[in-house]
Design a protein around this motif. Structure first.
Motif, PDB file in Angstrom:
ATOM      1  N   ARG A  79      26.848   1.861 -56.727  1.00 23.94           N
ATOM      2  CA  ARG A  79      25.668   1.300 -57.403  1.00 23.94           C
ATOM      3  C   ARG A  79      24.530   2.324 -57.471  1.00 23.94           C
ATOM      4  O   ARG A  79      23.785   2.363 -58.442  1.00 23.94           O
ATOM      5  N   SER A  80      24.411   3.139 -56.436  1.00 19.07           N
ATOM      6  CA  SER A  80      23.319   4.113 -56.416  1.00 19.07           C
ATOM      7  C   SER A  80      23.773   5.526 -56.784  1.00 19.07           C
ATOM      8  O   SER A  80      22.955   6.427 -56.880  1.00 19.07           O
ATOM      9  N   ALA A  81      25.073   5.713 -56.981  1.00 18.43           N
ATOM     10  CA  ALA A  81      25.599   7.055 -57.261  1.00 18.43           C
ATOM     11  C   ALA A  81      25.575   7.351 -58.755  1.00 18.43           C
ATOM     12  O   ALA A  81      25.538   6.451 -59.588  1.00 18.43           O
ATOM     13  N   THR A 110      33.228   3.211 -68.192  1.00 19.57           N
ATOM     14  CA  THR A 110      31.877   2.654 -68.185  1.00 19.57           C
ATOM     15  C   THR A 110      31.561   2.223 -66.757  1.00 19.57           C
ATOM     16  O   THR A 110      32.457   2.018 -65.936  1.00 19.57           O
ATOM     17  N   LYS A 111      30.295   2.088 -66.455  1.00 16.41           N
ATOM     18  CA  LYS A 111      29.884   1.685 -65.105  1.00 16.41           C
ATOM     19  C   LYS A 111      30.514   0.341 -64.717  1.00 16.41           C
ATOM     20  O   LYS A 111      31.021   0.211 -63.597  1.00 16.41           O
ATOM     21  N   PRO A 112      30.532  -0.676 -65.588  1.00 16.52           N
ATOM     22  CA  PRO A 112      31.170  -1.942 -65.208  1.00 16.52           C
ATOM     23  C   PRO A 112      32.670  -1.787 -64.912  1.00 16.52           C
ATOM     24  O   PRO A 112      33.206  -2.470 -64.045  1.00 16.52           O
ATOM     25  N   PRO A 153      32.246  -3.892 -48.515  1.00 12.70           N
ATOM     26  CA  PRO A 153      31.279  -3.697 -49.591  1.00 12.70           C
ATOM     27  C   PRO A 153      30.767  -2.254 -49.715  1.00 12.70           C
ATOM     28  O   PRO A 153      30.082  -1.927 -50.680  1.00 12.70           O
ATOM     29  N   ALA A 154      31.108  -1.369 -48.774  1.00 11.85           N
ATOM     30  CA  ALA A 154      30.546  -0.008 -48.765  1.00 11.85           C
ATOM     31  C   ALA A 154      30.841   0.776 -50.049  1.00 11.85           C
ATOM     32  O   ALA A 154      29.920   1.402 -50.600  1.00 11.85           O
TER      33      ALA A 154
END
Length: 122
Positions: free
Chosen positions: A34-36, A13-15, A27-28
């Motif tokens: 987050r946007s991928a 899952t995303k989380p 943080p990169a």
């Protein structure tokens, strides 16, 4: 990847993906994910060791038979070394015309890539 190589598909899952990345100092990676969006399933490679087969040392080798690619030297697919080693071997093969060469040319040609495989295989 050959059809005999087992594939394992994992679904996260995303989380589950974002949480460990958010704990990194940089943080990169978290910003990127987050946007991928996923383009496909995650594939796990079960055979991640390097293998070099020394056919040039075989006591009897059929004339005209040349082992190339993963049949000769296979690398961990995660690091993408395969194409780095395959390209010089392909150039070597292109520069070595089989017609009219001395007997045993196959064994000598299979021995030549040893300089690019040395130290990377077990």
């Amino acid at each position: 990847m050959s059809s005999s190589t087992p594939r394992l598909t994992l679904c996260f899952t995303k989380p589950q993906v974002d949480a460990p990345l958010a704990r990194l100092r940089d943080p990169a990676p978290a910003d990127f994910t987050r946007s991928a969006r996923a383009l496909g399933d995650i594939t796990v490679h079960r055979r991640t060791h390097n293998v070099r087969r020394r056919y040039d040392r075989a006591p009897h080798w059929p004339g005209g038979l040349l082992a190339v690619g993963d049949a000769l030297c296979a690398f961990n697919p995660v690091y993408g070394q395969g194409i780095t080693v395959a390209a010089p071997r392909a150039l070597l093969l292109r520069q070595t015309p089989a017609a009219g060469t001395r007997p045993g040319w196959e064994r000598r040609l299979m021995r030549r890539p040893s300089t690019c495989c040395a130290g990377h295989t077990r």
